[in-house]
Design a protein around this motif. Structure first.
Motif, PDB file in Angstrom:
ATOM      1  N   HIS A   1      -9.931   6.487  16.861  1.00 59.16           N
ATOM      2  CA  HIS A   1     -11.282   6.258  16.360  1.00 59.16           C
ATOM      3  C   HIS A   1     -11.275   6.090  14.839  1.00 59.16           C
ATOM      4  O   HIS A   1     -10.908   7.007  14.106  1.00 59.16           O
ATOM      5  N   LEU A   2     -11.682   4.904  14.405  1.00 60.66           N
ATOM      6  CA  LEU A   2     -11.815   4.613  12.976  1.00 60.66           C
ATOM      7  C   LEU A   2     -13.277   4.242  12.732  1.00 60.66           C
ATOM      8  O   LEU A   2     -13.811   3.357  13.397  1.00 60.66           O
ATOM      9  N   LYS A   3     -13.940   4.966  11.813  1.00 60.20           N
ATOM     10  CA  LYS A   3     -15.377   4.742  11.592  1.00 60.20           C
ATOM     11  C   LYS A   3     -15.646   4.438  10.126  1.00 60.20           C
ATOM     12  O   LYS A   3     -14.997   5.000   9.256  1.00 60.20           O
ATOM     13  N   MET A   4     -16.586   3.577   9.893  1.00 57.32           N
ATOM     14  CA  MET A   4     -17.008   3.333   8.513  1.00 57.32           C
ATOM     15  C   MET A   4     -18.534   3.390   8.430  1.00 57.32           C
ATOM     16  O   MET A   4     -19.231   2.949   9.357  1.00 57.32           O
ATOM     17  N   PHE A   5     -19.017   3.920   7.309  1.00 54.19           N
ATOM     18  CA  PHE A   5     -20.459   4.054   7.083  1.00 54.19           C
ATOM     19  C   PHE A   5     -20.756   3.784   5.616  1.00 54.19           C
ATOM     20  O   PHE A   5     -20.036   4.224   4.726  1.00 54.19           O
ATOM     21  N   ALA A   6     -21.819   3.046   5.372  1.00 60.01           N
ATOM     22  CA  ALA A   6     -22.287   2.852   3.999  1.00 60.01           C
ATOM     23  C   ALA A   6     -23.798   2.696   4.049  1.00 60.01           C
ATOM     24  O   ALA A   6     -24.338   2.163   5.024  1.00 60.01           O
ATOM     25  N   ALA A   7     -24.475   3.167   3.003  1.00 59.88           N
ATOM     26  CA  ALA A   7     -25.933   3.042   2.983  1.00 59.88           C
ATOM     27  C   ALA A   7     -26.392   2.645   1.596  1.00 59.88           C
ATOM     28  O   ALA A   7     -25.671   2.823   0.613  1.00 59.88           O
ATOM     29  N   ASP A   8     -27.623   2.108   1.538  1.00 54.08           N
ATOM     30  CA  ASP A   8     -28.133   1.629   0.259  1.00 54.08           C
ATOM     31  C   ASP A   8     -28.354   2.757  -0.744  1.00 54.08           C
ATOM     32  O   ASP A   8     -28.081   2.638  -1.914  1.00 54.08           O
ATOM     33  N   SER A   9     -28.847   3.889  -0.266  1.00 55.41           N
ATOM     34  CA  SER A   9     -29.005   5.043  -1.157  1.00 55.41           C
ATOM     35  C   SER A   9     -29.000   6.274  -0.277  1.00 55.41           C
ATOM     36  O   SER A   9     -29.303   6.204   0.905  1.00 55.41           O
ATOM     37  N   ASP A  10     -28.644   7.396  -0.844  1.00 56.02           N
ATOM     38  CA  ASP A  10     -28.512   8.599  -0.034  1.00 56.02           C
ATOM     39  C   ASP A  10     -29.818   9.047   0.605  1.00 56.02           C
ATOM     40  O   ASP A  10     -29.830   9.605   1.682  1.00 56.02           O
ATOM     41  N   GLU A  11     -30.952   8.807  -0.073  1.00 59.90           N
ATOM     42  CA  GLU A  11     -32.216   9.335   0.443  1.00 59.90           C
ATOM     43  C   GLU A  11     -32.955   8.360   1.362  1.00 59.90           C
ATOM     44  O   GLU A  11     -33.427   8.733   2.416  1.00 59.90           O
ATOM     45  N   GLU A  12     -33.010   7.124   0.959  1.00 62.24           N
ATOM     46  CA  GLU A  12     -33.899   6.176   1.648  1.00 62.24           C
ATOM     47  C   GLU A  12     -33.371   5.732   3.012  1.00 62.24           C
ATOM     48  O   GLU A  12     -34.095   5.702   3.992  1.00 62.24           O
TER      49      GLU A  12
ATOM     50  N   ALA B   1     -10.915   8.243   9.776  1.00 61.16           N
ATOM     51  CA  ALA B   1      -9.979   7.805  10.816  1.00 61.16           C
ATOM     52  C   ALA B   1      -9.416   9.002  11.551  1.00 61.16           C
ATOM     53  O   ALA B   1      -9.022   9.991  10.931  1.00 61.16           O
ATOM     54  N   ARG B   2      -9.456   8.923  12.877  1.00 66.49           N
ATOM     55  CA  ARG B   2      -8.823   9.939  13.714  1.00 66.49           C
ATOM     56  C   ARG B   2      -7.629   9.230  14.314  1.00 66.49           C
ATOM     57  O   ARG B   2      -7.787   8.354  15.166  1.00 66.49           O
ATOM     58  N   CYS B   3      -6.433   9.589  13.849  1.00 69.92           N
ATOM     59  CA  CYS B   3      -5.281   8.710  14.040  1.00 69.92           C
ATOM     60  C   CYS B   3      -4.217   9.278  14.949  1.00 69.92           C
ATOM     61  O   CYS B   3      -4.031  10.491  15.039  1.00 69.92           O
ATOM     62  N   ALA B   4      -3.507   8.331  15.564  1.00 66.28           N
ATOM     63  CA  ALA B   4      -2.245   8.651  16.210  1.00 66.28           C
ATOM     64  C   ALA B   4      -1.201   8.033  15.293  1.00 66.28           C
ATOM     65  O   ALA B   4      -0.553   7.048  15.628  1.00 66.28           O
ATOM     66  N   ALA B   5      -1.104   8.580  14.090  1.00 67.57           N
ATOM     67  CA  ALA B   5      -0.211   8.041  13.063  1.00 67.57           C
ATOM     68  C   ALA B   5       0.103   9.176  12.101  1.00 67.57           C
ATOM     69  O   ALA B   5      -0.647  10.150  12.004  1.00 67.57           O
ATOM     70  N   ASP B   6       1.198   9.034  11.387  1.00 71.11           N
ATOM     71  CA  ASP B   6       1.515   9.999  10.349  1.00 71.11           C
ATOM     72  C   ASP B   6       0.386   9.951   9.302  1.00 71.11           C
ATOM     73  O   ASP B   6       0.008   8.859   8.862  1.00 71.11           O
ATOM     74  N   PRO B   7      -0.153  11.108   8.906  1.00 67.58           N
ATOM     75  CA  PRO B   7      -1.309  11.073   7.995  1.00 67.58           C
ATOM     76  C   PRO B   7      -1.025  10.384   6.664  1.00 67.58           C
ATOM     77  O   PRO B   7      -1.900   9.745   6.086  1.00 67.58           O
ATOM     78  N   VAL B   8       0.200  10.521   6.183  1.00 60.61           N
ATOM     79  CA  VAL B   8       0.533   9.903   4.896  1.00 60.61           C
ATOM     80  C   VAL B   8       0.649   8.379   5.061  1.00 60.61           C
ATOM     81  O   VAL B   8       0.175   7.610   4.217  1.00 60.61           O
ATOM     82  N   VAL B   9       1.235   7.970   6.179  1.00 58.62           N
ATOM     83  CA  VAL B   9       1.328   6.536   6.476  1.00 58.62           C
ATOM     84  C   VAL B   9      -0.076   5.951   6.599  1.00 58.62           C
ATOM     85  O   VAL B   9      -0.382   4.873   6.076  1.00 58.62           O
ATOM     86  N   MET B  10      -0.957   6.696   7.265  1.00 60.79           N
ATOM     87  CA  MET B  10      -2.336   6.236   7.440  1.00 60.79           C
ATOM     88  C   MET B  10      -3.002   6.029   6.076  1.00 60.79           C
ATOM     89  O   MET B  10      -3.684   5.031   5.851  1.00 60.79           O
ATOM     90  N   ALA B  11      -2.796   6.985   5.172  1.00 58.59           N
ATOM     91  CA  ALA B  11      -3.388   6.876   3.835  1.00 58.59           C
ATOM     92  C   ALA B  11      -2.867   5.620   3.128  1.00 58.59           C
ATOM     93  O   ALA B  11      -3.632   4.893   2.481  1.00 58.59           O
ATOM     94  N   ASP B  12      -1.570   5.348   3.280  1.00 62.87           N
ATOM     95  CA  ASP B  12      -0.989   4.146   2.655  1.00 62.87           C
ATOM     96  C   ASP B  12      -1.577   2.877   3.261  1.00 62.87           C
ATOM     97  O   ASP B  12      -1.863   1.906   2.539  1.00 62.87           O
ATOM     98  N   ILE B  13      -1.750   2.880   4.583  1.00 61.27           N
ATOM     99  CA  ILE B  13      -2.296   1.698   5.276  1.00 61.27           C
ATOM    100  C   ILE B  13      -3.702   1.393   4.748  1.00 61.27           C
ATOM    101  O   ILE B  13      -4.042   0.248   4.442  1.00 61.27           O
TER     102      ILE B  13
END
Ligand SMILES: Nc1nc2c(ncn2[C@@H]2O[C@H](COP(=O)(O)OP(=O)(O)O)[C@@H](O)[C@H]2O)c(=O)[nH]1
Ligand SMILES: [Mg+2]
Length: 375
Positions: free
Chosen positions: A277-288, A323-335
């Motif tokens: 599971h890989l998720k991304m989230f972005a919003a225009d402003s924290d409140e609105e 990211a909830r990975c089936a990968a080495d965490p350091v490798v994931m960070a590099d990716i």
């Protein structure tokens, strides 16, 4: 009056968060109560699920830093906080391996706060794609074999099993999955729904509101070697990056994020790794939160699923990646680093990382057993 409380379990990406949102909205819409979500995750902060639940218009509190299994006082404190805010039905999920909450949450609440909370059926959400790993076909879906243990243990622990995402399979396929589950767990009720489209959601909600958990210990191999082997395969990666177009040009960040997903997918494939599971989230402003983006990828072999895209263009955006990975965490960070670097060049953006954490589930007993590490 006692507050109704439920734990939702299930595999990464099965639809726990989507289900909790669907249940809450259904309860609120049919005036069956005032529902709220306690969104649990292992990271220290910057959690997509909590942001998304709140953005979806449901009363939400985050509980991060570790699994609710190991922070009873904090859990009860948060439940009381939601209750004070008017909630009388509260849903929470469990992160990580997604097992152990019957003993560590339900039985403890029964013992210590029996007069305060009514425990709704402990519910396991099952995804028709992932369950194929343990069905007779033994499908190879590019996830480590060790994870099969989790799919089984999650169902073994539950009072109710809900086959979700039925919009993605034929009626015949759904029936055969339900028969398979009933064959292994003949005593557990099995229901079907599409949390995303809404089919079957009210029926599940009625069952949840009208039944109680058995609140009994079940032998599911918690802390067995198979459990440890499964946990060993999992790692977490969370980051928040701020991207700013160097010439102050307004960008369609939907394109930037889509490129990021593809960059990460390619990196994972190159390293023979996967991301349940890989998720991304972005919003225009924290409140609105009038404009936000949320998308998920449940593995390198699937399409990116968009819950919501940005409607407007921006010259800068703060993006959360979990990211909830089936990968080495350091490798994931590099990716992820490489993928971010590639989009920063393509769109001529300055990128700053405001937050980053990565850890293996088994690192010094982090996982279900303690706090996430921060680098
Ligand atoms: N087609 C379909 N997709 C769903 C359904 N429920 C959840 N999803 C998608 O599956 C992905 C993972 O869902 P999420 O709720 O985040 O899973 P969690 O990791 O178990 O909390 C997201 O892209 C959801 O939009 C469903 O009923 N049908
Ligand atoms: Mg979730």
């Amino acid at each position: 009056m006692k507050t109704k409380y439920m734990v939702t379990s299930g595999f990464l990406g099965a639809g726990k968060t989507t289900s909790m949102i669907a249940f809450s909205r259904d309860i609120n819409r049919r005036k069956r109560g005032n529902a709220a979500i306690l969104a649990n995750d292992l990271g220290a902060g910057n959690i997509v699920d909590a942001e998304f639940c709140a953005a979806a218009g449901v009363m939400t509190l985050p509980i991060s830093g570790g699994c609710i299994c190991y922070q009873h006082e904090n859990l009860v404190g948060k439940l009381r906080q939601l209750k004070t805010a008017g909630a009388d039905v509260i849903f929470s999920d469990i992160p990580g391996c997604g097992i152990g909450a019957m003993d560590h949450v339900y039985l403890e609440l029964e013992e210590k706060e029996k007069d305060e909370f009514d425990l709704m059926p402990f519910t396991c959400i099952v995804d028709p794609e992932r369950i194929r790993m343990i069905m007779p076909e033994q499908a190879d879906i590019n996830l480590p074999e060790e994870m099969k243990f989790l799919l089984d243990a999650q169902m073994a622990e539950a009072d109710l099993i809900v086959l979700n995402k039925i919009d993605t399979v034929s009626e015949k396929e759904a029936r055969s999955i339900v028969e398979f589950i009933k064959g292994i767990y003949p005593k557990t009720p099995v229901m079907t729904m599409s949390a995303m489209k809404g089919d079957g959601v009210s029926q599940v909600v009625d069952f949840l509101l009208e039944n109680k958990s058995s609140a009994e210990h079940r032998e599911i191999g918690y802390e067995s070697q198979a459990f440890i082997d499964a946990e060993n395969q999992l790692s977490w990666f969370n980051t928040r990056v701020y991207m700013q177009q160097r010439e102050e040009k307004n960008l369609d960040f939907n394109l930037v994020i889509a490129d990021l997903f593809e960059g990460i997918r390619e990196g994972l494939k190159k390293h023979n790794s996967n991301v349940p599971h890989l998720k991304m989230f972005a919003a225009d402003s924290d409140e609105e939160l009038t404009d936000f983006f949320k998308a998920s990828l449940i593995g390198v072999d699937y399409d990116v699923e968009y819950d919501r895209r940005l409607e407007r263009k921006y010259n800068a955006l703060s993006l959360i990646i979990n990211a909830r990975c089936a990968a080495d965490p350091v490798v994931m960070a590099d990716i992820v680093d490489e993928a971010v670097e590639a989009v920063s060049e393509k769109y001529n953006m300055k990128v700053r990382t405001f937050f980053m954490e990565t850890f293996g589930m088994m690192e010094d007993g982090k996982g279900n057993i303690g706090k996430a590490s921060r680098y």
